[in-house]
Design an enzyme around this catalytic site. Structure first.
Site, PDB file in Angstrom:
ATOM      1  CE  LYS A 171      23.070 -24.666  66.031  1.00  0.00           C
ATOM      2  NZ  LYS A 171      21.868 -24.830  65.168  1.00  0.00           N
ATOM      3  N   GLY A 172      29.283 -27.674  65.634  1.00  0.00           N
ATOM      4  CA  GLY A 172      29.921 -28.821  64.986  1.00  0.00           C
ATOM      5  C   GLY A 172      30.697 -29.775  65.875  1.00  0.00           C
ATOM      6  CG  ASP A 211      33.466 -28.275  63.729  1.00  0.00           C
ATOM      7  OD1 ASP A 211      34.322 -27.395  63.944  1.00  0.00           O
ATOM      8  OD2 ASP A 211      32.346 -28.021  63.254  1.00  0.00           O
ATOM      9  CG  ASP A 248      37.356 -23.917  55.868  1.00  0.00           C
ATOM     10  OD1 ASP A 248      37.958 -24.602  55.041  1.00  0.00           O
ATOM     11  OD2 ASP A 248      36.495 -23.091  55.525  1.00  0.00           O
ATOM     12  CB  VAL A 272      33.835 -32.543  54.959  1.00  0.00           C
ATOM     13  CG1 VAL A 272      34.928 -32.947  53.991  1.00  0.00           C
ATOM     14  CG2 VAL A 272      34.372 -31.543  55.974  1.00  0.00           C
ATOM     15  NE  ARG A 322      24.417 -28.941  63.094  1.00  0.00           N
ATOM     16  CZ  ARG A 322      25.373 -28.026  62.915  1.00  0.00           C
ATOM     17  NH1 ARG A 322      26.633 -28.376  62.982  1.00  0.00           N
ATOM     18  NH2 ARG A 322      25.078 -26.763  62.678  1.00  0.00           N
TER      19      ARG A 322
HETATM   20  P1  5GP Z   1      36.804 -21.388  59.855  1.00  0.00           P
HETATM   21  O1  5GP Z   1      36.720 -21.043  58.384  1.00  0.00           O
HETATM   22  O2  5GP Z   1      36.616 -20.167  60.695  1.00  0.00           O
HETATM   23  O3  5GP Z   1      38.085 -22.131  60.161  1.00  0.00           O
HETATM   24  O4  5GP Z   1      35.617 -22.377  60.150  1.00  0.00           O
HETATM   25  C1  5GP Z   1      34.420 -21.942  60.711  1.00  0.00           C
HETATM   26  C2  5GP Z   1      33.391 -22.997  60.790  1.00  0.00           C
HETATM   27  O5  5GP Z   1      32.916 -23.226  59.470  1.00  0.00           O
HETATM   28  C3  5GP Z   1      33.832 -24.373  61.301  1.00  0.00           C
HETATM   29  O6  5GP Z   1      33.849 -24.473  62.694  1.00  0.00           O
HETATM   30  C4  5GP Z   1      32.724 -25.230  60.693  1.00  0.00           C
HETATM   31  O7  5GP Z   1      31.592 -25.206  61.522  1.00  0.00           O
HETATM   32  C5  5GP Z   1      32.455 -24.522  59.370  1.00  0.00           C
HETATM   33  N1  5GP Z   1      33.170 -25.216  58.287  1.00  0.00           N
HETATM   34  C6  5GP Z   1      34.373 -24.963  57.769  1.00  0.00           C
HETATM   35  N2  5GP Z   1      34.670 -25.847  56.776  1.00  0.00           N
HETATM   36  C7  5GP Z   1      33.618 -26.681  56.697  1.00  0.00           C
HETATM   37  C8  5GP Z   1      33.308 -27.824  55.888  1.00  0.00           C
HETATM   38  O8  5GP Z   1      34.055 -28.300  55.024  1.00  0.00           O
HETATM   39  N3  5GP Z   1      32.098 -28.408  56.139  1.00  0.00           N
HETATM   40  C9  5GP Z   1      31.217 -27.947  57.065  1.00  0.00           C
HETATM   41  N4  5GP Z   1      30.076 -28.610  57.196  1.00  0.00           N
HETATM   42  N5  5GP Z   1      31.477 -26.897  57.836  1.00  0.00           N
HETATM   43  C10 5GP Z   1      32.659 -26.273  57.660  1.00  0.00           C
END
Ligand code: 5GP
Length: 178
Positions: A40-41, A101, A104, A154, A166
């Site tokens: 959703k981000g 968004d 990570d 964050v 959000r």
């Molecule tokens: P990934 O670890 O696969 O790159 O990230 C997956 C999802 O985890 C991102 O699209 C996001 O929705 C959530 N995410 C990753 N890091 C953060 C963070 O620092 N804050 C928040 N709120 N969500 C995060």
């Protein structure tokens, strides 16, 4: 009550969206790109970006779930809605731009790029508003990047903690993390 600290202000975010839009406009002016947001981000960034872009685009969204709630990433990713269903058949030959968004660990984005890539787009690029490279576990090529952020969780500008926060216009961290 959690205390919030602003990491990136709404004004800085607004300026960055305009810069990214300028760059994307130059690259996609006559290409009628298909922008695919990862829910959703990405919905806040997507809506700001397309209004600043001001060129014809098609948009769609996919929803991916990493099975885990809270702050920890998971490598068990499943697709809840998207490429298999509404977007299927509309990718071949298109200029596809994935809108994220935050990248990570990179696992979610990698999963999405691999899926989209198999559908033979004319081009496939990635635009993310936030990048947290210190947490990466798989390589993800970022073509357009807003901000690099440190290794903190964050919230705001579309990003949640258990579905809260959000709506915040600034990118924030919870104080007790520092
Ligand atoms: P990934 O670890 O696969 O790159 O990230 C997956 C999802 O985890 C991102 O699209 C996001 O929705 C959530 N995410 C990753 N890091 C953060 C963070 O620092 N804050 C928040 N709120 N969500 C995060």
């Amino acid at each position: 009550m959690n205390k919030l600290k602003v990491l990136i202000t709404r004004e800085e975010i607004e300026r960055k969206v305009a810069e990214l839009a300028d760059e994307l406009r130059r690259d996609y002016q006559d290409k009628y790109p298909l922008l695919i947001g990862a829910l959703k981000g990405s919905f806040v960034f997507m809506s700001d970006l397309i209004r600043k872009l001001d060129i014809p685009v098609e948009i769609d969204f996919v929803r991916l779930s990493s099975y885990s709630a809270g702050k920890e990433p998971s490598d068990k990713i499943k697709q809840v809605h998207g490429v298999k269903t509404s977007i299927r058949g509309r990718i071949k030959g298109r200029h596809v731009l994935v809108i994220e968004d935050i990248v990570d660990s990179g696992l979610t984005t990698r999963f999405l790029l691999d899926r989209l890539g198999r559908r033979k787009p004319a081009s496939l690029k990635l635009c993310t508003m936030f990048d947290k490279p210190s947490r990466r576990v798989t390589e993800v090529p970022i073509d357009y990047r807003g901000f690099t952020v440190p290794d903190v969780f964050v919230i705001g500008y579309g990003l949640d903690l258990d579905e809260k926060f959000r709506h915040l216009p600034d990118l924030c961290v919870l104080e007790d993390q520092e």
